[in-house]
Design a protein around this motif. Sequence first.
Motif, short mmCIF file in Angstrom:
data_model
loop_
_atom_site.label_atom_id
_atom_site.label_comp_id
_atom_site.label_asym_id
_atom_site.label_seq_id
_atom_site.Cartn_x
_atom_site.Cartn_y
_atom_site.Cartn_z
N TRP A 54 0.88 -1.07 0.04
CA TRP A 54 -0.04 -0.18 -0.15
C TRP A 54 0.85 1.25 -0.07
CZ3 TRP A 54 -4.57 0.55 3.78
CH2 TRP A 54 -5.54 1.55 3.45
N THR A 58 1.12 3.98 -3.17
CA THR A 58 0.71 5.14 -2.74
C THR A 58 1.85 6.33 -3.09
OG1 THR A 58 -0.78 4.59 -0.98
CG2 THR A 58 -0.43 6.74 -1.06
N HIS A 59 2.89 6.23 -2.72
CA HIS A 59 3.88 7.09 -2.62
C HIS A 59 5.00 6.94 -4.02
CE1 HIS A 59 2.68 7.06 1.52
NE2 HIS A 59 3.00 8.38 1.69
N THR A 68 -3.79 -0.27 -11.64
CA THR A 68 -3.53 -0.77 -10.19
C THR A 68 -2.87 -1.90 -10.27
OG1 THR A 68 -5.22 0.97 -9.52
CG2 THR A 68 -4.24 -0.45 -7.92
N HIS A 125 1.90 5.46 6.34
CA HIS A 125 0.40 5.73 6.47
C HIS A 125 0.34 6.89 7.38
CE1 HIS A 125 -0.84 2.03 4.70
NE2 HIS A 125 0.49 1.32 5.18
#
Length: 443
Positions: A54, A58-59, A68, A125
């Motif tokens: 994740w 995300t980053h 995705t 996160h």
Amino acid sequence: MPMTDLPEPAWPTAPTPAAGGTPAVLPPPRWSPARLAYWFYTVAAAGAVIGQTWVAVTHIPWNSSLPTAARVAAVLPFALCLEMLAMALAAMADQRMRLGERAYGFRVFSTTVAAVAVGILIAGHWPHLYWSAGFGLLSAAAYLLWLLHAAARRRDALRATGKLADTAPDYGLWRRLRYPLSTARAAELARTGTHDPHGRWRPLGLHESLEAAQRAIRADKRRPAIAKAVEQVVRADQADPLMAEIAVRTIDMDRLAADLADQIDYTTWTARLAPAITALPAAQIEQRASWPKNGGSPAGSATGGDADRPDLAEDETSDSRQPPVDLMRQIPIQQEQYQTWQTVWADLSTHPDEPLDTIGARHRISRRQVERIRRAGEFGLLNWPIPPARLMASMLADGHLTGPPLTPGAQQPPPTTPDDAANGSTSRGGVPPMADNGGTPPT
């Protein structure tokens, strides 16, 4: 974090039933708490890999046209590798430690990788507190539980091969706080264990180890004192200082002190010290209480006859019994003092009707001392040329004492050895024999 499975330690086996037979393997328990750890490893590993994926999805600045699923497929192997690396390094460290090594390199490397993985989950996160704490806690808890589980299995494996001491009994917190030194010594002795009469080793139990610790502590305090005294005796026996130093350095003082402690005749010491704690007969206590405190004669003694003599216990006056232990202890050991007692006893034998106070004043001793001398003379303990204690010690050393050492009321010259007969002497220690004067000692 995912776990690297290592085999559990083998279950103990029963003794071989017969020569050439196969040992019966004891069945493992139906349920083990380790199974819960395996389930936790699986869930934590999956959660940690999801969290790492994740963060990466995300980053990382992906191309907007990349779907995705492709992004997840691209970062999943790296996320799994990061989580697995820490566990692989920890497993390699555990293997080296089972062989007796410290494996500091593997352990430091594994801890560093685990810290980086947990840091990525928390920082990736943030500021979402739940996701940061949840994924970070899963990864850290899985790694720590793995370390504890591996350490427990490693101790079992080392203990099974004899490379680790057995566990000590549970002495309780209160005992450890109240008696820390003795409890620690008991735990050490319990792990050391002992061997039964068949030669099989076994650990000491709770009470066995506590009793062994008390004996060991007393021995640690007693043996140095005995060893120091033995060293002084050894140095005194050697005229040459160099030879004395060689003797002291060569002799095992602790072993010699232990051998001396094993050869102590506790029965003799008990008999010698018993009069100090034994009550006198009631009749003797009442008679002594009736005596004047100024040292005068007992009531009814005007001439110093039979009434002048204190009543002795039956076991002290009977000729068929041995002299009392307290009387033997009161007889002097030094030759000059013993000869003084012989002189007083000769005076008592020559003047039996003379008051004891008069005889005591003549020799400048107390009435009580005169009574002791008379008792010793009546038992025949002053008919020897040397003190009875020295004579008995000499007879014991030479092996001549085979019967009762002293017979009351009779003159008993010391035994004659072949060497003494050849030299024309019948006494011990160079003292001339007593003349045949009817049992009266020389004055």
